[in-house]
Design a protein around this motif. Structure first.
Motif, mmCIF file in Angstrom:
data_model
loop_
_atom_site.group_PDB
_atom_site.id
_atom_site.type_symbol
_atom_site.label_atom_id
_atom_site.label_comp_id
_atom_site.label_asym_id
_atom_site.label_seq_id
_atom_site.Cartn_x
_atom_site.Cartn_y
_atom_site.Cartn_z
ATOM 1 N N LYS A 95 -8.554 -5.585 -27.846
ATOM 2 C CA LYS A 95 -10.007 -5.776 -27.880
ATOM 3 C C LYS A 95 -10.422 -7.017 -27.102
ATOM 4 N N ARG A 96 -9.646 -8.087 -27.176
ATOM 5 C CA ARG A 96 -10.003 -9.298 -26.443
ATOM 6 C C ARG A 96 -9.946 -9.066 -24.927
ATOM 7 N N GLU A 108 -16.992 -1.785 -31.422
ATOM 8 C CA GLU A 108 -17.119 -3.230 -31.626
ATOM 9 C C GLU A 108 -17.432 -3.997 -30.344
ATOM 10 N N THR A 109 -17.099 -3.407 -29.193
ATOM 11 C CA THR A 109 -17.354 -4.083 -27.919
ATOM 12 C C THR A 109 -18.562 -3.532 -27.185
ATOM 13 N N LYS A 112 -15.618 -6.559 -20.126
ATOM 14 C CA LYS A 112 -17.063 -6.437 -20.324
ATOM 15 C C LYS A 112 -17.806 -7.651 -19.787
ATOM 16 N N LEU A 125 -13.039 -7.140 -23.999
ATOM 17 C CA LEU A 125 -14.197 -8.034 -23.923
ATOM 18 C C LEU A 125 -14.195 -8.841 -22.625
#
Length: 330
Positions: free
Chosen positions: A49-50, A84-85, A56, A53
């Motif tokens: 996820k990091r 979540e993102t 993004k 991000l």
């Protein structure tokens, strides 16, 4: 009318924005787990996820997760990352290549397809029709019994060969494509056998403009690339950042050579980031931000030096072409 199917719902193709066309986000491939290959286990949703991000923050909008059923998908974790993102994620129905199929079938799959010990036994004993029905369900109902629907269908073959069971999955995926209108993605091992795969797809009546062929930069042969492009298919150059397979100059030259031959509308770009050591937040690798933040400026510069419009090509490769490639055409 057309739409793109993501794990969080269907969207207009123009909503995709800047798109990576072949990645892996969270997956624990049974074949590699059984062999203790930890680098190939993307098993930490928060670390992935990091990296998403980071992508993004540099303007990324959509990621195609090319993880098929036999590569250890973690569908609900990937969906959670998307939610979540705020990034769109396209999931994948279908299969990979046959050498992965000696792995044990996880319990969650046995409840869906029957009590087979391995992927090999399942694919060997099932009919083409049964395999196609499984792929159709994953597109129309959800991947592995979840509500997250597949946005493309996939098959794969090995290095310089196509086995009988791989032919079986190609035919099953082709028939699922006809039923669902989902775009098709092909895994070509080291960029080989695309033309031979096409022969089977033609037998199944597939319009090759609905197919993307992966790993084209692993076989950096401009003549070969042109033969693939002449069919109208998409070519996915998805080894960006993998210098161990060749320098970036090689990949960029192959891409720009296709542009100069008139095939700019058929090119897709990505990183196939399938190892911990490729991810920044797992193991200090280049990470998902590398292409959009560092490689794209180099592409623009090299294209401009050859008298091509680099910014226009970025628009083609990361916006316009994915919006056409991954659309369901109804």
């Amino acid at each position: 009318m057309s739409f793109v199917r993501t794990l969080t719902g269907d969207i207009d193709p123009q909503e995709m924005g800047f798109t990576y066309s072949h990645e892996h986000l969270v997956c624990i491939p049974p074949y590699w787990r059984e062999r203790g290959e930890d680098d190939l286990l993307l098993d930490d949703k928060e670390k992935t996820k990091r990296d998403v991000l980071d992508f993004k923050r540099h303007g990324g909008r959509t990621i195609v997760d090319a993880t098929a059923v036999d590569y250890g998908r973690r569908v609900e974790e990937v969906k959670a990352i998307a939610e979540e993102t705020g990034i769109f994620v396209i999931g994948t129905a279908g299969f990979n290549k046959s050498f992965l199929w000696s792995a044990q079938l996880p319990e969650r799959l046995r409840g869906l397809i029957g009590d087979y010990e391995t992927y090999y036994r399942w694919i060997d004993e099932a009919s083409i029709h049964q395999l196609a029905e499984f792929v159709i369900r994953e597109v129309e109902e959800g991947l592995e019994g979840t509500p997250c629907k597949g946005g493309q269908v996939k098959f794969g073959t090995g290095y310089n060969r196509i086995t009988p069971l791989e032919i079986k999955t190609i035919r099953a995926v082709a028939r699922a494509h006809h039923e669902t209108k989902a775009p098709i993605h092909s895994h070509t091992e080291s960029g080989t056998m695309a033309l031979e795969q096409m022969e089977i797809l033609r037998e199944e009546g597939v319009d090759l403009s609905c197919v993307s062929f992966g790993h084209m930069d692993r076989n950096p042969d401009p003549y070969y690339h042109e033969q693939v492009a002449k069919t109208g298919a998409f070519l996915c150059f998805d080894g960006i950042g993998k210098i161990k397979y060749g320098p970036e100059s090689m990949r960029i030259d192959c891409i720009l050579s296709l542009v100069e031959k008139g095939y700019e509308d058929q090119i897709l770009i990505s990183g196939d980031t399938a190892r911990k050591s490729y991810y920044k937040h797992y193991d200090h690798g280049l990470g998902l931000a590398y292409i959009i933040a560092k490689w794209v400026p180099r592409l623009v510069d090299e294209a401009d030096r050859r008298g091509l419009d680099g910014e226009r090509l970025v628009r083609k490769f990361f916006f316009d072409n994915p919006a056409r490639c991954f659309a369901f055409k109804t």
